[in-house]
Scaffold this motif. Sequence first.
Motif, PDB file in Angstrom:
ATOM      1  N   GLU A 187      -3.004   9.884   0.065  1.00 59.23           N
ATOM      2  CA  GLU A 187      -1.972  10.909  -0.056  1.00 59.23           C
ATOM      3  C   GLU A 187      -1.141  10.981   1.217  1.00 59.23           C
ATOM      4  OE1 GLU A 187      -1.426  13.302  -2.601  1.00 59.23           O
ATOM      5  OE2 GLU A 187      -2.763  12.121  -3.865  1.00 59.23           O
ATOM      6  N   ASP A 188      -1.834  10.842   2.341  1.00 59.70           N
ATOM      7  CA  ASP A 188      -1.231  11.043   3.655  1.00 59.70           C
ATOM      8  C   ASP A 188      -0.844   9.699   4.274  1.00 59.70           C
ATOM      9  OD1 ASP A 188      -0.524  11.951   6.166  1.00 59.70           O
ATOM     10  OD2 ASP A 188      -2.591  12.249   6.823  1.00 59.70           O
ATOM     11  N   PRO A 189       0.440   9.476   4.582  1.00 56.61           N
ATOM     12  CA  PRO A 189       0.840   8.202   5.181  1.00 56.61           C
ATOM     13  C   PRO A 189       0.624   8.136   6.687  1.00 56.61           C
ATOM     14  CG  PRO A 189       2.757   9.554   4.806  1.00 56.61           C
ATOM     15  CD  PRO A 189       1.577  10.313   4.257  1.00 56.61           C
ATOM     16  N   ASP A 190      -0.031   9.146   7.280  1.00 59.48           N
ATOM     17  CA  ASP A 190      -0.201   9.173   8.732  1.00 59.48           C
ATOM     18  C   ASP A 190      -1.067   7.998   9.183  1.00 59.48           C
ATOM     19  OD1 ASP A 190       0.225  10.276  11.273  1.00 59.48           O
ATOM     20  OD2 ASP A 190      -1.773  11.171  11.223  1.00 59.48           O
ATOM     21  N   ALA A 191      -0.544   7.203  10.110  1.00 56.24           N
ATOM     22  CA  ALA A 191      -1.243   6.030  10.648  1.00 56.24           C
ATOM     23  C   ALA A 191      -0.573   5.617  11.944  1.00 56.24           C
ATOM     24  CB  ALA A 191      -1.191   4.889   9.640  1.00 56.24           C
ATOM     25  N   ASP A 192      -1.240   4.731  12.687  1.00 58.70           N
ATOM     26  CA  ASP A 192      -0.648   4.215  13.925  1.00 58.70           C
ATOM     27  C   ASP A 192       0.629   3.436  13.624  1.00 58.70           C
ATOM     28  OD1 ASP A 192      -2.783   5.157  15.557  1.00 58.70           O
ATOM     29  OD2 ASP A 192      -3.976   3.411  14.971  1.00 58.70           O
ATOM     30  N   SER A 217      -0.280   2.229   7.336  1.00 57.52           N
ATOM     31  CA  SER A 217       0.030   2.724   5.998  1.00 57.52           C
ATOM     32  C   SER A 217       1.321   2.069   5.524  1.00 57.52           C
ATOM     33  CB  SER A 217       0.173   4.253   5.989  1.00 57.52           C
ATOM     34  OG  SER A 217       1.333   4.664   6.682  1.00 57.52           O
ATOM     35  N   ALA A 218       1.358   1.807   4.242  1.00 57.52           N
ATOM     36  CA  ALA A 218       2.551   1.246   3.612  1.00 57.52           C
ATOM     37  C   ALA A 218       2.964   2.193   2.491  1.00 57.52           C
ATOM     38  CB  ALA A 218       2.263  -0.143   3.061  1.00 57.52           C
ATOM     39  N   ARG A 219       4.066   2.903   2.724  1.00 58.64           N
ATOM     40  CA  ARG A 219       4.602   3.771   1.666  1.00 58.64           C
ATOM     41  C   ARG A 219       5.480   2.906   0.788  1.00 58.64           C
ATOM     42  NH1 ARG A 219       8.594   7.256   0.113  1.00 58.64           N
ATOM     43  NH2 ARG A 219       9.945   7.122   1.918  1.00 58.64           N
ATOM     44  N   ILE A 220       5.051   2.773  -0.473  1.00 56.26           N
ATOM     45  CA  ILE A 220       5.743   1.913  -1.418  1.00 56.26           C
ATOM     46  C   ILE A 220       6.621   2.820  -2.283  1.00 56.26           C
ATOM     47  CG2 ILE A 220       5.461   0.160  -3.201  1.00 56.26           C
ATOM     48  CD1 ILE A 220       2.563  -0.194  -1.980  1.00 56.26           C
ATOM     49  N   THR A 221       7.906   2.789  -2.002  1.00 57.76           N
ATOM     50  CA  THR A 221       8.822   3.780  -2.552  1.00 57.76           C
ATOM     51  C   THR A 221       8.958   3.723  -4.064  1.00 57.76           C
ATOM     52  OG1 THR A 221      10.688   2.312  -2.080  1.00 57.76           O
ATOM     53  CG2 THR A 221      10.154   3.976  -0.424  1.00 57.76           C
ATOM     54  N   ASP A 222       9.063   2.528  -4.645  1.00 54.90           N
ATOM     55  CA  ASP A 222       9.285   2.454  -6.091  1.00 54.90           C
ATOM     56  C   ASP A 222       8.016   2.738  -6.903  1.00 54.90           C
ATOM     57  OD1 ASP A 222       8.366   0.027  -5.047  1.00 54.90           O
ATOM     58  OD2 ASP A 222       9.206  -1.140  -6.695  1.00 54.90           O
ATOM     59  N   LEU A 230      13.173  -2.538   5.163  1.00 52.70           N
ATOM     60  CA  LEU A 230      11.879  -2.199   5.734  1.00 52.70           C
ATOM     61  C   LEU A 230      12.090  -1.196   6.847  1.00 52.70           C
ATOM     62  CD1 LEU A 230       8.834  -2.595   6.394  1.00 52.70           C
ATOM     63  CD2 LEU A 230       9.523  -4.543   7.805  1.00 52.70           C
ATOM     64  N   LYS A 231      11.355  -0.104   6.782  1.00 49.95           N
ATOM     65  CA  LYS A 231      11.342   0.862   7.878  1.00 49.95           C
ATOM     66  C   LYS A 231       9.964   0.773   8.510  1.00 49.95           C
ATOM     67  CE  LYS A 231      14.752   3.941   6.002  1.00 49.95           C
ATOM     68  NZ  LYS A 231      14.934   4.114   4.607  1.00 49.95           N
ATOM     69  N   LEU A 232       9.952   0.663   9.825  1.00 49.40           N
ATOM     70  CA  LEU A 232       8.719   0.503  10.571  1.00 49.40           C
ATOM     71  C   LEU A 232       8.662   1.545  11.672  1.00 49.40           C
ATOM     72  CD1 LEU A 232       6.176  -1.176  11.444  1.00 49.40           C
ATOM     73  CD2 LEU A 232       7.752  -2.585  12.773  1.00 49.40           C
ATOM     74  N   GLN A 233       7.565   2.300  11.710  1.00 53.50           N
ATOM     75  CA  GLN A 233       7.333   3.263  12.781  1.00 53.50           C
ATOM     76  C   GLN A 233       6.053   2.847  13.491  1.00 53.50           C
ATOM     77  OE1 GLN A 233       7.618   6.782  10.014  1.00 53.50           O
ATOM     78  NE2 GLN A 233       8.490   7.666  11.879  1.00 53.50           N
ATOM     79  N   ALA A 234       6.172   2.514  14.758  1.00 51.07           N
ATOM     80  CA  ALA A 234       5.023   2.100  15.562  1.00 51.07           C
ATOM     81  C   ALA A 234       5.423   2.142  17.025  1.00 51.07           C
ATOM     82  CB  ALA A 234       4.597   0.681  15.171  1.00 51.07           C
ATOM     83  N   SER A 235       4.423   2.119  17.877  1.00 53.84           N
ATOM     84  CA  SER A 235       4.719   2.062  19.309  1.00 53.84           C
ATOM     85  C   SER A 235       5.307   0.694  19.631  1.00 53.84           C
ATOM     86  CB  SER A 235       3.436   2.277  20.121  1.00 53.84           C
ATOM     87  OG  SER A 235       2.596   1.138  19.997  1.00 53.84           O
ATOM     88  N   MET A 236       5.967   0.583  20.751  1.00 54.30           N
ATOM     89  CA  MET A 236       6.573  -0.690  21.155  1.00 54.30           C
ATOM     90  C   MET A 236       5.502  -1.776  21.296  1.00 54.30           C
ATOM     91  SD  MET A 236       9.330  -2.271  21.596  1.00 54.30           S
ATOM     92  CE  MET A 236      10.580  -1.046  21.843  1.00 54.30           C
ATOM     93  N   GLY A 237       4.358  -1.435  21.866  1.00 53.19           N
ATOM     94  CA  GLY A 237       3.274  -2.402  22.010  1.00 53.19           C
ATOM     95  C   GLY A 237       2.765  -2.897  20.664  1.00 53.19           C
ATOM     96  N   ASP A 273       5.904   5.075  -5.694  1.00 55.76           N
ATOM     97  CA  ASP A 273       5.608   6.424  -5.229  1.00 55.76           C
ATOM     98  C   ASP A 273       4.140   6.560  -4.825  1.00 55.76           C
ATOM     99  OD1 ASP A 273       6.329   9.012  -4.531  1.00 55.76           O
ATOM    100  OD2 ASP A 273       5.713   9.822  -6.473  1.00 55.76           O
ATOM    101  N   THR A 274       3.701   5.642  -3.982  1.00 55.06           N
ATOM    102  CA  THR A 274       2.314   5.656  -3.529  1.00 55.06           C
ATOM    103  C   THR A 274       2.215   5.138  -2.102  1.00 55.06           C
ATOM    104  OG1 THR A 274       0.059   5.099  -4.200  1.00 55.06           O
ATOM    105  CG2 THR A 274       1.692   3.335  -4.327  1.00 55.06           C
ATOM    106  N   VAL A 275       1.073   5.384  -1.504  1.00 50.54           N
ATOM    107  CA  VAL A 275       0.796   4.929  -0.145  1.00 50.54           C
ATOM    108  C   VAL A 275      -0.490   4.111  -0.171  1.00 50.54           C
ATOM    109  CG1 VAL A 275       0.182   5.646   2.204  1.00 50.54           C
ATOM    110  CG2 VAL A 275       1.893   6.935   0.909  1.00 50.54           C
ATOM    111  N   LEU A 276      -0.438   2.918   0.411  1.00 48.88           N
ATOM    112  CA  LEU A 276      -1.641   2.133   0.654  1.00 48.88           C
ATOM    113  C   LEU A 276      -1.952   2.256   2.136  1.00 48.88           C
ATOM    114  CD1 LEU A 276      -1.115  -1.154  -1.395  1.00 48.88           C
ATOM    115  CD2 LEU A 276      -2.620   0.766  -1.918  1.00 48.88           C
TER     116      LEU A 276
END
Length: 108
Positions: free
Chosen positions: A58-63, A32-37, A92-99, A39-42
Motif C-alpha cells: 500500500e505504502d510506496p515509501d522506500a529508499d 518501490s515501483a509505483r505502477i501507474t496503469d 520514469l520518475k526516480l526518487q533516490a539519493s545521489m549516491g 494502480d499498484t505498488v511493488l
Amino acid sequence: MATLEECREALTELTNDIAESGEQIDFDRSLSARITDLDTVLKGRFVGAAFTDIEQAEDPDADIKLTLTSDDLVAMCRGDLNVMKAMATGRLKLQASMGDMMRLRKLL
C-alpha cells in the motif's frame, strides 16, 4: 499493458541478469515501483545485486522510488528502454539519493 505478474517476472529477470554479470555490488536498499496503469505498488529490497522479497504494498515509501507504467517497467528491466532517456522524457520518475542513483546506473 503488462500484467502484475509480468512486472514481477521482469524485476526478477533484471536481478538474474545482474547476478549473471558477475559484478559485485555492495548495495542494500529498499525499492518501490509505483505502477501507474495498474494502480499498484511493488516493493522489495535490493541486497547486493538481487531484488528480493517482491510484494504488493500500500505504502510506496522506500529508499528508492520508481514511478512508471507497467509496459515501461517491463521494457526497462529487459533493457529495451534506456533509463536515462526515460527519465529525461518523463516516462520514469526516480526518487533516490545521489549516491543511490550512481549505484543504480551500474545496475540498470
